[in-house]
Design an enzyme around this catalytic site. Structure first.
Site, PDB file in Angstrom:
ATOM      1  N   LYS A  61       0.826  -1.214   0.000  1.00 52.63           N
ATOM      2  CA  LYS A  61       0.000   0.000   0.000  1.00 52.63           C
ATOM      3  C   LYS A  61       0.856   1.258   0.000  1.00 52.63           C
ATOM      4  CE  LYS A  61      -1.194   1.514   3.835  1.00 52.63           C
ATOM      5  NZ  LYS A  61      -1.690   1.730   5.199  1.00 52.63           N
ATOM      6  N   GLU A  75      -5.346   4.756   5.228  1.00 52.88           N
ATOM      7  CA  GLU A  75      -6.059   4.053   6.320  1.00 52.88           C
ATOM      8  C   GLU A  75      -7.495   4.571   6.468  1.00 52.88           C
ATOM      9  OE1 GLU A  75      -4.800   1.524   7.515  1.00 52.88           O
ATOM     10  OE2 GLU A  75      -2.631   1.690   7.728  1.00 52.88           O
ATOM     11  N   ARG A 119      -0.266 -10.930  10.418  1.00 50.40           N
ATOM     12  CA  ARG A 119       0.990 -10.351  10.923  1.00 50.40           C
ATOM     13  C   ARG A 119       2.143 -11.340  10.729  1.00 50.40           C
ATOM     14  NH1 ARG A 119      -0.176  -6.156   9.797  1.00 50.40           N
ATOM     15  NH2 ARG A 119      -2.049  -7.171   9.009  1.00 50.40           N
TER      16      ARG A 119
END
Length: 684
Positions: free
Chosen positions: A72, A264, A640
């Protein structure tokens, strides 16, 4: 038409600002054209097909659904570089991020790409940009340009001053402290609802005080204007006021910011979305980037609907998907995809890996929380022996108290760790408060614990606590001496009722049948007044209450209060001796809540307490939208991990009087594809 007074000043202010902005833009455009010359970036070489489509897209509203680990930041960076390369002056670009660090990183990368400085670009958090604008225009909304910004401590202090100004009788019943009032005010502003609604929905135990709370916060707002200060939320609120009440200023910046990019976007609240809506001019050149599958901050006021409804808010918006993951192995992504597919309200996506295949994620049931902790520590040590540095390992959990047994086991075995989600469990204020009650039962001469408890009582401060200790410490039985008239007369009249209630709790705790029941003792302390105290003191009182309940559950395994306190004391002494740095290296395992871990990554990730009621949280499931947000939390925790993922859950709990209560595995484990994981049984 004759223009007089304040209107003339406002008009001059806008004209002056507009001329300055035009001159600034022209000057920088010439400088930039000279700097970049014939520089050309080979975007097709630098980006994958999904990223390239975003970077090369034409003008207009765009929604970029950027999956976990999909590059991103790289995409946004090249998009900004492309705009500049196409002749858009940096001063006409607004980049809004959720941390100033993220903005600096993106802009630095752009500078490396186009080989020139970007001092004129507007980049930073919503609050940073708001402050820049308000420093120019504060006078038109009743402030001077030299306003001060209150930090949280100062804001809390001013709110408590307002309580005193209004002469609210906090003696009559417990009234929320400044920290709680501040949280109510902040949530109301960011959600765009009134104080009474926020109080009723999020703080129902103060519903009967909602009118007084609203009066205090209204007075707080007036006080801030009078003394020329803004708190953190005022920056956004007043930015929105500028755009809503001053059309000339709104138009000025709508024309100035030809391209707006918001990072975000799934974490924006109602107020932030409203600001962006007002800021976008007729050009509608808005790019928002985010991942609906990682929207996990509703408790802070984030509005999931902002990203979900973006195509409806901006008809004709283009929607792009970044689904190529550069972080995790195919096996980890398969499990994550399998889970998130169960959410109904989402933009469908399917992450696919560029990395080579690895090992399957592992599901590990354990007999109870203690065995879960033992397994984790043993496996982590094995990984270290296999060459995985401790700093490349993380243990993630839904709530801080889930890590209690693990912290104990790591400390016992001298394994270094760092907590990114806050204080160590036993260092937290509410835990130390409750333990202080227990300490004076075992050791009535514990001065520090006496003073700590006494100062929890209303209208009793340091001076009175010192006087009381002086009276009881010179006796053979301080607990009995505390019941004397001499001590009662030392307590201010306003605090005597609470003192008498405190004495009743002490009398109950001293009962012989309770001395071997530390768990029941803690429950009595909570129900005897400490829960009410927490409600007034802490904005996250419910989470702290869960911490105490978990500690109470843990205490059931001890046959006496002395053994329980001794165990805690030994652990505390080990920490004081700094065994956490005993390892020759400076590497430490990361312990973190999933909320704190968002945006981070590790080679090996353990997710613990994956049982119903713990993860998903029983409290979250009370909300109709709660299950899907909890599943998004599970998705965030799973993604993660880069190489190895372990999902752990205890089969049994020792909850209060219900010993050996069988627990169900989390629905998030039961619903994932069976061929996407391995199943381990352990023998410790």
């Amino acid at each position: 038409m004759i223009i007089l007074g304040a209107e003339w000043e406002r008009l001059l202010h806008v004209i002056h600002t507009e001329v300055a902005l035009i001159m600034e833009t022209k000057h920088y455009k010439l400088k930039l054209e000279s700097a970049i010359g014939n520089l050309a970036i080979d975007y097709a070489q630098e980006l994958n097909a999904e990223q390239l489509a975003v970077v090369m897209a034409e003008s207009g509203p765009m929604l970029v659904i950027a999956g976990a680990g999909s590059g991103k930041t790289r995409t946004v960076t090249y998009r900004v570089a492309r705009l500049i390369e196409c002749g858009i002056p940096p001063s006409n670009i607004l980049l809004v991020t959720f941390t100033n660090k993220a903005a600096r990183e993106m802009l630095h990368r752009v500078e490396l790409l186009i080989r020139t400085e970007l001092r004129q670009i507007w980049g930073g958090t919503f609050h940073h940009v708001a402050n820049l604008l308000l420093r120019r225009h504060a006078p038109v909304i009743g402030y001077s340009n030299q306003y001060s910004i209150l930090d949280q401590e100062d804001a809390k202090s001013l709110i408590e001053t307002c309580v005193n100004d209004l002469k609210i009788d906090t003696k009559k019943e417990r009234f929320p402290k400044g920290e709680v009032l501040q949280a109510i005010a902040s949530l109301s502003v960011n959600r765009g609802v009134n104080v009474q609604q926020t109080t009723d929905e999020r703080y129902p135990y103060f519903s009967h005080l909602s009118a007084q709370i609203a009066e205090v916060l209204s007075h707080y707002q007036r006080r801030k204007v009078k003394i020329n200060v803004m708190d953190y939320d005022d920056l956004l609120l007043n930015w929105k006021r500028l755009l809503s009440e001053q059309e000339n200023i709104r138009r000025l910046y709508a024309e100035r910011f030809q391209y707006v990019l918001v990072d975000e976007y799934q974490d924006t609240n109602q107020l932030q979305a409203d600001i962006i809506d007002r800021l976008i001019g007729e050009h509608r050149n808005l790019t928002v980037v985010g991942d609906d599958a990682q929207s996990i901050y509703s408790f802070r006021g984030a509005n999931f609907e902002n990203i979900l409804q973006f195509p409806k808010r901006y008809p004709g918006a283009k929607v792009f998907h970044l689904e190529t993951n550069y972080r995790s192995t195919p096996e980890i992504l398969r499990l994550a995809n399998s889970s998130i597919n169960h959410n109904k309200r989402q933009f469908k996506k399917h992450l696919h890996a560029v990395r080579a295949p690895g090992r399957k994620p592992v599901i590990v049931p354990t007999s109870d929380g203690s065995q879960q902790a033992q397994f984790l520590v043993q496996r982590i040590l094995e990984l270290r022996d296999d060459g995985v540095p401790l700093s490349h390992v993380a243990v993630l959990y839904r709530a801080h108290y889930h890590s209690m047994e693990l912290q104990l086991e790591l400390t016992r075995r001298n394994v270094p760790f760092v907590i990114t989600s806050g204080l160590r469990f036993f260092e937290q204020r509410h835990i130390k408060d409750v333990v202080a009650y227990l300490k004076i039962i075992v050791n009535p001469n514990d001065e520090l614990s006496w003073k700590r408890i006494i100062k929890l009582l209303p209208k009793i401060g340091n001076v009175t606590a010192g006087k009381i200790w002086a009276l009881v410490s010179n006796t053979t039985d301080p607990l009995k001496a505390a019941e004397s008239d001499a001590v009662l007369n030392t307590v201010p009249k306003a605090g005597r009722e609470s003192w008498k209630s405190f004495l009743k709790i002490l009398q109950t705790l001293r009962a012989p049948e309770l001395l071997n029941q530390p768990s029941e003792m803690m429950q009595l302390i909570v129900s005897g007044g400490y829960e009410a105290y927490m409600q007034t003191q802490f904005e996250n009182y419910d989470l702290r209450l869960e911490d105490i309940h978990q500690l109470s559950n843990y205490a059931t395994q001890f046959e006496s209060l002395e053994r329980f306190l001794s165990d805690l004391a030994l652990l505390g002494n080990l920490e004081a001796e700094d065994v956490l740095t005993a390892d020759a290296s400076d590497e430490k395992i990361h312990l973190s809540s999933i909320h704190q871990a968002k945006g981070l990554e590790w080679d090996v990730v353990f997710v613990i307490w994956l049982t119903e009621g713990y993860f998903p949280s029983y409290r979250a499931l009370e909300d109709p939208e709660g299950e899907e947000e909890e599943r998004r939390l599970f998705y965030v925790s799973s993604t993660r991990a880069k190489d190895q993922l372990y999902l752990c859950y205890p089969l049994m709990s020792e909850t209060g009087p219900y010993r050996h209560l069988i627990q169900r595995p989390s629905r998030f484990i039961k619903e994932i594809d069976e061929d996407s994981y391995e199943y381990w049984t352990i023998d410790l």
